[in-house]
Design an enzyme around this catalytic site. Structure first.
Site, PDB file in Angstrom:
ATOM      1  N   GLY A   1       4.711 -64.624  34.874  1.00  0.00           N
ATOM      2  CA  GLY A   1       3.972 -63.988  33.796  1.00  0.00           C
ATOM      3  C   GLY A   1       2.668 -64.699  33.479  1.00  0.00           C
TER       4      GLY A   1
ATOM      5  N   ARG B   1       2.607 -56.064  31.807  1.00  0.00           N
ATOM      6  CA  ARG B   1       3.976 -55.577  31.988  1.00  0.00           C
ATOM      7  C   ARG B   1       4.162 -54.196  31.357  1.00  0.00           C
ATOM      8  NH1 ARG B   1       7.181 -61.291  31.275  1.00  0.00           N
ATOM      9  NH2 ARG B   1       7.471 -61.682  33.502  1.00  0.00           N
TER      10      ARG B   1
ATOM     11  N   GLY C   1      10.825 -65.657  37.575  1.00  0.00           N
ATOM     12  CA  GLY C   1      12.119 -66.192  38.006  1.00  0.00           C
ATOM     13  C   GLY C   1      12.795 -65.278  39.014  1.00  0.00           C
TER      14      GLY C   1
HETATM   15  P1  ADP Z   1       4.704 -68.603  35.196  1.00  0.00           P
HETATM   16  O1  ADP Z   1       4.883 -67.841  33.911  1.00  0.00           O
HETATM   17  O2  ADP Z   1       3.499 -68.177  35.958  1.00  0.00           O
HETATM   18  O3  ADP Z   1       5.962 -68.635  36.018  1.00  0.00           O
HETATM   19  P2  ADP Z   1       5.281 -71.099  33.837  1.00  0.00           P
HETATM   20  O4  ADP Z   1       5.837 -70.322  32.698  1.00  0.00           O
HETATM   21  O5  ADP Z   1       6.202 -71.928  34.634  1.00  0.00           O
HETATM   22  O6  ADP Z   1       4.428 -70.137  34.805  1.00  0.00           O
HETATM   23  O7  ADP Z   1       4.150 -72.098  33.318  1.00  0.00           O
HETATM   24  C1  ADP Z   1       2.958 -71.653  32.708  1.00  0.00           C
HETATM   25  C2  ADP Z   1       2.415 -72.709  31.780  1.00  0.00           C
HETATM   26  O8  ADP Z   1       2.298 -73.952  32.454  1.00  0.00           O
HETATM   27  C3  ADP Z   1       1.040 -72.405  31.248  1.00  0.00           C
HETATM   28  O9  ADP Z   1       1.145 -72.092  29.882  1.00  0.00           O
HETATM   29  C4  ADP Z   1       0.266 -73.696  31.497  1.00  0.00           C
HETATM   30  O10 ADP Z   1      -0.515 -74.095  30.378  1.00  0.00           O
HETATM   31  C5  ADP Z   1       1.354 -74.698  31.756  1.00  0.00           C
HETATM   32  N1  ADP Z   1       0.918 -75.853  32.561  1.00  0.00           N
HETATM   33  C6  ADP Z   1       0.298 -75.843  33.763  1.00  0.00           C
HETATM   34  N2  ADP Z   1       0.011 -77.077  34.168  1.00  0.00           N
HETATM   35  C7  ADP Z   1       0.446 -77.927  33.208  1.00  0.00           C
HETATM   36  C8  ADP Z   1       0.425 -79.343  33.050  1.00  0.00           C
HETATM   37  N3  ADP Z   1      -0.130 -80.132  33.957  1.00  0.00           N
HETATM   38  N4  ADP Z   1       0.973 -79.856  31.925  1.00  0.00           N
HETATM   39  C9  ADP Z   1       1.522 -79.045  31.003  1.00  0.00           C
HETATM   40  N5  ADP Z   1       1.591 -77.696  31.098  1.00  0.00           N
HETATM   41  C10 ADP Z   1       1.049 -77.139  32.185  1.00  0.00           C
HETATM   42 MG    MG Z   2       5.798 -68.341  32.030  1.00  0.00          MG
END
Ligand code: ADP
Ligand code: MG
Length: 396
Positions: free
Chosen positions: A352, A34, A376
């Protein structure tokens, strides 16, 4: 939309809302994506002799000064990337910040302290936000909006300050808007969305709104257990939003009616506990026992997802398929990242952590059509919602 090119910035003080919200571990920046993404706007402004004042946030300090969430290390990294000295002031709009702004020369860059240390930034009360926006606007003669990750928020440094100064979109906000406008209005089909990650309740709401535009949704990561539960599976100790199960049942029924294919995992890597060295095994979705939690999608699910991506012409991916930070549970996320990096489709990565995962795997950014800085914000854009931080840039 007005852009920074419409603004007279030479010799002017320009306030830039940037998104410098990078992942940190023990005071070190673990992915500077970023910060890099903010560089084109900041150098465009310094090249024109503007005095650039940067407002940004880091993490969720909830309106209080949290030393671990100071932007000082971020300002330092920004200086390395811009290849010029970048000032930092541990203040937002008080006397120290005012003095630092007054001392700026043309071409200088000054980073203000974490804007979310001030509770007025995210206040629901427009008067409180307006008060902070007045103070921020007092620093500058023009405003550039470049924090794509926050344009879906009604916040003092995003929307309120834009109403108080001549304003325009920065390079990042303009580029991101262009990509998502294309995907929203005219996607090449089949158009596939892959959803995962841990912000389950945030993202569950999105799915219903995506059904009108997408051809397929592949669900993995922490999201999928609520879907599996809605389909009647026992998910053991996996991440589950029980109060959303009925909503998801409705979404699945709606999807069937509209002919949208919602593809769920068929096998899961389950572990005894949430730990890198936890005992783990791969089981079919019907075989998740209590005392075990799903931390990744299994290899058969990867094959299934591969088959559903083979003919895709547009793919949006938001949210890791598993706990990729732990090597034992990174395979699903890595496999999807590899697949998309080789896909001829228009591939967009949002979120992110998803972007951080790709960099962790060492896949070059240019293997994807676009890596978004906004998770988001990108999802809300694709839902067809009006993003307040973009709408305000169209006002004069
Ligand atoms: P992004 O930032 O890409 O939008 P999120 O913030 O929603 O994604 O989620 C990212 C996190 O989700 C990561 O830190 C990952 O470890 C966690 N994660 C992925 N799968 C699982 C799971 N099955 N159980 C718990 N946490 C998970
Ligand atoms: Mg995230």
């Amino acid at each position: 939309m007005h852009t920074l090119d419409d603004l007279d910035v030479t010799g002017k003080r320009v306030l830039v809302r940037a998104d410098l919200n990078v992942p940190m571990s023990d005071g070190a920046i673990t992915d500077d994506g970023r910060i890099r993404a903010s560089v084109p706007t900041l150098s465009a402004l310094t090249d024109r002799g503007a005095r650039v004042i940067v407002a940004a946030h880091l993490g969720r300090p909830k309106g209080q000064a949290v030393p671990a969430l100071s932007l000082a290390p971020v300002a330092q990294r920004l200086g390395e990337l811009l290849e010029r000295p970048v000032g930092f002031v541990a203040d937002l709009t008080g006397p120290d910040a005012q003095a630092a702004v007054a001392a700026m020369q043309d071409g200088d860059v000054l980073v203000l302290e974490n804007v979310r240390f001030d509770p007025r930034e995210t206040s629901k009360d427009p008067r409180q936000r307006g008060e902070l926006a007045d103070e921020l606007a007092g620093h500058a003669e023009a405003y550039v909006s470049d924090g794509f990750g926050v344009v879906h928020r009604e916040q003092a440094s995003v929307t309120d300050v834009a109403r108080r100064l001549p304003h325009g979109a920065g390079r990042l906000v303009a580029a991101e808007s262009e990509v998502f406008t294309k995907v929203l209005s005219d996607p090449d089909r089949p158009y596939v969305v892959i959803l995962g990650g841990a912000k389950v309740s945030d993202k569950l709401g999105v799915i219903g709104n995506l059904l009108g535009s997408v051809d397929r949704i592949l669900v993995g990561g922490g999201m999928c257990y609520t879907f599996l539960a809605a389909e009647g599976y026992d998910v053991g100790d996996s991440l589950l939003e029980s109060d959303q199960i009925d909503t998801i049942k409705g979404v699945l029924a709606d999807a069937r009616e509209r002919g949208v294919d919602v593809v769920l995992p068929v096998d899961i890597v389950v572990a005894r506990e949430f730990a890198a060295d936890a005992e783990h095994k791969t089981v079919p979705v019907a075989g998740i026992e209590s005392g075990w939690m799903g931390l990744d999608i299994g290899p058969e699910t990867v094959d299934l997802f591969r088959s559903r991506l083979a003919d895709a012409r547009t793919v949006v991916w938001n949210g890791p398929m598993g706990v990729f930070e732990m090597p034992s549970f990174a395979n699903g996320t890595r496999a999807i990242a590899d697949l998309l990096s080789e896909s001829p489709a228009f591939t967009v990565i949002g979120g992110g952590d998803s972007a951080a995962a790709i960099r962790t795997f060492g896949i070059p950014d240019d293997k994807f059509s676009h890596i978004s800085t906004g998770g988001g914000a990108s999802l809300e854009f694709l839902e067809g919602k009006t993003l307040p931080g973009l709408a305000v840039l169209e006002e004069s």
